[in-house]
Design a protein around this motif. Structure first.
Motif, PDB file in Angstrom:
ATOM      1  N   SER A  30       0.817  -1.215   0.000  1.00 22.90           N
ATOM      2  CA  SER A  30       0.000   0.000   0.000  1.00 22.90           C
ATOM      3  C   SER A  30       0.851   1.267   0.000  1.00 22.90           C
ATOM      4  O   SER A  30       0.339   2.359  -0.216  1.00 22.90           O
ATOM      5  N   GLY A  31       2.145   1.104   0.269  1.00 23.40           N
ATOM      6  CA  GLY A  31       3.032   2.257   0.378  1.00 23.40           C
ATOM      7  C   GLY A  31       3.216   2.736   1.807  1.00 23.40           C
ATOM      8  O   GLY A  31       4.079   3.569   2.084  1.00 23.40           O
ATOM      9  N   ARG A  32       2.409   2.203   2.713  1.00 19.32           N
ATOM     10  CA  ARG A  32       2.535   2.589   4.105  1.00 19.32           C
ATOM     11  C   ARG A  32       3.805   1.985   4.729  1.00 19.32           C
ATOM     12  O   ARG A  32       4.220   0.890   4.355  1.00 19.32           O
ATOM     13  N   GLN A  33       4.375   2.725   5.676  1.00 17.17           N
ATOM     14  CA  GLN A  33       5.547   2.243   6.396  1.00 17.17           C
ATOM     15  C   GLN A  33       5.064   1.638   7.705  1.00 17.17           C
ATOM     16  O   GLN A  33       4.619   2.347   8.603  1.00 17.17           O
ATOM     17  N   ALA A  34       5.138   0.328   7.800  1.00 21.41           N
ATOM     18  CA  ALA A  34       4.578  -0.380   8.949  1.00 21.41           C
ATOM     19  C   ALA A  34       5.678  -0.860   9.889  1.00 21.41           C
ATOM     20  O   ALA A  34       6.771  -1.232   9.438  1.00 21.41           O
ATOM     21  N   PRO A  35       5.381  -0.904  11.188  1.00 26.70           N
ATOM     22  CA  PRO A  35       6.376  -1.377  12.153  1.00 26.70           C
ATOM     23  C   PRO A  35       6.369  -2.891  12.361  1.00 26.70           C
ATOM     24  O   PRO A  35       7.125  -3.408  13.180  1.00 26.70           O
TER      25      PRO A  35
ATOM     26  N   MET B 285      -6.747  -4.582  11.094  1.00 27.92           N
ATOM     27  CA  MET B 285      -7.577  -3.524  11.672  1.00 27.92           C
ATOM     28  C   MET B 285      -7.166  -2.128  11.177  1.00 27.92           C
ATOM     29  O   MET B 285      -7.150  -1.166  11.943  1.00 27.92           O
ATOM     30  N   GLU B 286      -6.838  -2.035   9.883  1.00 29.20           N
ATOM     31  CA  GLU B 286      -6.470  -0.729   9.354  1.00 29.20           C
ATOM     32  C   GLU B 286      -7.308  -0.366   8.140  1.00 29.20           C
ATOM     33  O   GLU B 286      -7.803  -1.235   7.417  1.00 29.20           O
ATOM     34  N   ARG B 287      -7.475   0.932   7.951  1.00 28.38           N
ATOM     35  CA  ARG B 287      -8.285   1.434   6.844  1.00 28.38           C
ATOM     36  C   ARG B 287      -7.702   1.013   5.507  1.00 28.38           C
ATOM     37  O   ARG B 287      -6.485   0.970   5.331  1.00 28.38           O
ATOM     38  N   ALA B 288      -8.607   0.727   4.581  1.00 26.09           N
ATOM     39  CA  ALA B 288      -8.174   0.487   3.206  1.00 26.09           C
ATOM     40  C   ALA B 288      -7.698   1.810   2.607  1.00 26.09           C
ATOM     41  O   ALA B 288      -7.907   2.888   3.186  1.00 26.09           O
ATOM     42  N   LEU B 289      -7.064   1.744   1.448  1.00 25.23           N
ATOM     43  CA  LEU B 289      -6.553   2.965   0.827  1.00 25.23           C
ATOM     44  C   LEU B 289      -7.681   3.922   0.474  1.00 25.23           C
ATOM     45  O   LEU B 289      -7.497   5.142   0.461  1.00 25.23           O
TER      46      LEU B 289
ATOM     47  N   GLN C  85      -2.794   6.096  13.569  1.00 21.42           N
ATOM     48  CA  GLN C  85      -2.841   6.755  12.268  1.00 21.42           C
ATOM     49  C   GLN C  85      -3.765   6.039  11.276  1.00 21.42           C
ATOM     50  O   GLN C  85      -4.538   6.684  10.548  1.00 21.42           O
ATOM     51  N   TYR C  86      -3.694   4.712  11.237  1.00 21.47           N
ATOM     52  CA  TYR C  86      -4.398   3.970  10.199  1.00 21.47           C
ATOM     53  C   TYR C  86      -5.499   3.041  10.713  1.00 21.47           C
ATOM     54  O   TYR C  86      -6.235   2.460   9.929  1.00 21.47           O
ATOM     55  N   GLY C  87      -5.629   2.923  12.011  1.00 20.84           N
ATOM     56  CA  GLY C  87      -6.503   1.903  12.569  1.00 20.84           C
ATOM     57  C   GLY C  87      -7.977   2.207  12.488  1.00 20.84           C
ATOM     58  O   GLY C  87      -8.403   3.364  12.389  1.00 20.84           O
ATOM     59  N   VAL C  88      -8.758   1.136  12.524  1.00 18.81           N
ATOM     60  CA  VAL C  88     -10.219   1.218  12.658  1.00 18.81           C
ATOM     61  C   VAL C  88     -10.597   0.347  13.831  1.00 18.81           C
ATOM     62  O   VAL C  88      -9.865  -0.560  14.220  1.00 18.81           O
ATOM     63  N   SER C  89     -11.743   0.614  14.416  1.00 13.48           N
ATOM     64  CA  SER C  89     -12.156  -0.173  15.571  1.00 13.48           C
ATOM     65  C   SER C  89     -12.924  -1.413  15.114  1.00 13.48           C
ATOM     66  O   SER C  89     -13.332  -1.512  13.971  1.00 13.48           O
TER      67      SER C  89
END
Length: 218
Positions: free
Chosen positions: A26-31, A159-163, A214-218
């Motif tokens: 997705s291009g996101r930098q994930a830990p 548990m993160e938002r789609a693009l 930053q990117y999470g959804v519940s």
């Protein structure tokens, strides 16, 4: 220790769950990163099947047949079917699809249990990133018979938002297809396991929490 905590330790021991800095598709930098390709032996597959079976049992998912989408889902569905029989004395069918329809021999798109109207099918997958797998297999399953797809089981819900949009892939799949998606663990479980010392990664906890915020959804 819960089976979720046991599974997280299992993923770390197998080198499937790692921490650091990773650029996702997705291009996101994930830990953190999940590489299911590091499952590579029979003992790992046996244990993985047991975790899928535990998830199915915990959520009381009605099932007659486990379906494994080609190619990664094939051994997962087979392992889960074996585990349901071995651990819970429940005999379920399994089947999988071909990437291309076979035009000789028995022919057809599916291998294993021949699907029938009203059959309760649970899809077994690895992880869900975009919901693309459901978009591919849903019409195949419904085209084979009027089956009741009672759920999809994956290993990790990020548990993160789609693009696009404000929903996760799991939420979007349920909204579009009406199929509930169950995960063995979630990103929240990973964070809690780090906080509780179940798995290593304390030095990455702040980055995990920031990414979730930053990117999470519940």
């Amino acid at each position: 220790m819960t089976y979720q905590e046991s599974f997280l330790r299992f993923m770390v021991d197998c080198g499937v769950l790692t921490f650091g800095s990773f650029t996702l598709k997705s291009g996101r930098q994930a830990p953190y990163f999940i590489n299911a390709g590091n499952y590579h032996n029979g003992n790992q597959l046996m244990q993985l099947g047991r975790y899928y079976a535990a998830c199915i049992e915990e959520h009381h998912i009605p099932v007659d047949t486990l379906f494994g989408p080609a190619y990664k889902g094939i051994p997962l569905a087979a392992a889960a079917a074996v585990a349901l029989s071995d651990q819970y004395r429940k005999t379920v069918n399994f089947c999988f699809d071909r990437k291309e329809v076979k035009d000789h021999g028995e022919g057809g798109m599916f291998v294993g249990k021949k699907l029938e109207d009203g059959e309760r099918v649970v899809i077994i997958e690895d992880v869900m990133t975009s919901g693309k797998a459901m978009a591919e297999v849903y019409p195949k399953l419904k085209g084979a018979a009027d089956v009741d797809i009672t759920g999809m089981v994956i290993t990790v819900d990020r548990m993160e938002r789609a693009l696009e949009g404000d929903k996760s892939a799991v939420q979007a799949v349920y909204e579009k297809y009406g199929v509930p998606v169950y995960s063995i663990v979630t990103m929240e479980d990973i964070i809690q396991a780090i906080q509780n010392g179940i798995i290593p990664g304390q030095e990455h906890l702040d980055a995990m929490l920031a990414y979730r915020k930053q990117y999470g959804v519940s």
